[in-house]
Design an enzyme around this catalytic site. Structure first.
Site, PDB file in Angstrom:
ATOM      1  N   LEU A  17       0.831  -1.197   0.000  1.00 15.53           N
ATOM      2  CA  LEU A  17       0.000   0.000   0.000  1.00 15.53           C
ATOM      3  C   LEU A  17       0.866   1.247   0.000  1.00 15.53           C
ATOM      4  O   LEU A  17       1.827   1.347   0.776  1.00 15.53           O
ATOM      5  CB  LEU A  17      -0.921  -0.013   1.221  1.00 15.53           C
ATOM      6  CG  LEU A  17      -2.173   0.850   1.161  1.00 15.53           C
ATOM      7  CD1 LEU A  17      -3.060   0.443  -0.011  1.00 15.53           C
ATOM      8  CD2 LEU A  17      -2.949   0.743   2.469  1.00 15.53           C
ATOM      9  N   CYS A  98      -3.736  -8.632   5.342  1.00 17.25           N
ATOM     10  CA  CYS A  98      -3.448  -7.302   5.884  1.00 17.25           C
ATOM     11  C   CYS A  98      -4.095  -7.149   7.258  1.00 17.25           C
ATOM     12  O   CYS A  98      -5.300  -7.386   7.402  1.00 17.25           O
ATOM     13  CB  CYS A  98      -3.948  -6.221   4.935  1.00 17.25           C
ATOM     14  SG  CYS A  98      -3.601  -4.542   5.522  1.00 17.25           S
TER      15      CYS A  98
END
Length: 350
Positions: A17, A98
């Site tokens: 990310l 995640c």
């Protein structure tokens, strides 16, 4: 007879990310043609209700490229998988690894490891919606659900949906008490768990992720795993990718130099500048190109201090290159550039 070509999962760069955006992926492509690249994680909500082109658009040079999705609703994931195929992706991946609070609040990411049936239904919907390979990236466990039995049940349940490729981050995740950064560093790496998983599910493609910092480490993983995924090392020292096509995929191609990679990237940078993108947005992904080499500090300082200024253009890159020795710019992967002699200390007058 020539050897069979290595499959794309032999080496991949992890979805990260804020890092593996299209600028980063275009830069990585100047170093390696064969390594499988992943997008940043994109939520189904962002794809369905946001700026679709910004979230899904990419350049043809980025192939092979996988889209990583975050979500848990089968219908939404199926629709996004259809879009992935329409856009021309090579794979669609479901994030089950995640551990951030934002991801948990959306009921996806690592928390999905607690509900393998939910993941299986989502994966099945995705598979029915697209002809692309559907893969799952996950941890070896979460919180107290960290036994090998739970991991095997998760993989076995999801595999019933038809998913055959599992990318396994060889650390468990703590969903509370640790930040995402701490979850990448504090839980110990357990390669033995992933190795056991591969031994007990030999028909599945098992890709090892976590702690792989070099092509040598990737090669070691390939002795028993079907693939190796490199994460932050590929961002912090991207030049390690330059030898991947030769050393891991068996191609005869000569690895590029840092100068060649930079020059190959500049036309893309120039095109993005013409569209109004600031220079630092493209060049921040190159800051580690000279990691550990003479001239690295000059390169990073010049790009960092001048690249964000209004109107900054390719002259900043030229100034940054000017401070890097030719022997570093023109060294190929596997070669060590000559190190400068240490400066003689100057004594202050008494």
């Amino acid at each position: 007879m020539s050897a069979a070509p290595r499959p794309p999962h032999t080496l991949s760069v992890a979805p990260m990310l804020d890092w593996t955006d299209r600028h980063c992926r275009t830069f990585h492509r100047t170093l390696t043609r064969r390594t499988l690249l992943y997008t940043e994680m994109v939520t189904t909500g962002a794809v369905l209700h946001g700026d679709r082109e910004r979230h899904l658009g990419f350049g043809v040079v980025e192939h092979p490229l996988a889209l990583q999705l975050g979500g848990s609703d089968p219908a939404a994931l199926a629709e996004c998988a259809r879009m992935a195929e329409d856009y021309g992706y090579d794979e669609v991946n479901l994030n089950c690894g995640c551990p951030s609070d934002r991801v948990q609040s959306g009921a996806f990411g690592a928390c999905l490891m607690a509900t393998p049936d939910v993941v299986a239904r989502a994966a099945e919907a995705m598979r029915h919606a697209t002809s692309l390979p559907v893969t799952v990236k996950h941890r070896i466990g979460i919180d107290d659900l960290d036994s090998y039995g739970h991991l095997a049940h998760f993989v076995g349940t999801v595999a019933q949906s038809g998913v055959t490729t599992f990318i396994v981050h060889a650390r468990k995740a703590w969903l509370s008490g640790l930040s995402p950064k701490e979850n990448r560093e504090i839980p110990p790496l357990r390669y033995d768990v992933v190795q056991r998983l591969k031994a007990e599910f030999p028909h599945l493609t098992v890709v090892l992720n976590g702690g792989i910092l070099s092509l040598d480490a990737a090669q070691d993983a390939l002795a028993w795993a079907d693939g190796a995924m490199i994460g932050r090392a590929a961002y912090q020292d991207p030049f390690l990718l330059a030898a991947a096509d030769r050393d891991l995929f068996g191609e005869a191609a000569t690895p590029v130099t840092r100068r060649e990679a930079t020059e190959a990237y500049l036309p893309y940078v120039a095109a993005q500048l013409a569209q109004g993108q600031p220079l630092n947005r493209m060049m921040k992904h190159t800051l580690g190109l000279f990691a550990g080499q003479p001239g690295a500090r000059h390169w990073k300082r010049t790009i960092s201090e001048q690249g964000h200024r209004p109107g900054a253009g390719l002259e900043v890159v030229e100034a940054a290159l000017a401070g890097v020795p030719d022997e570093v710019l023109d060294a190929r992967a596997g070669e060590t550039a000559p190190q400068p002699a240490p400066e003689t200390a100057q004594l202050s007058p008494a």
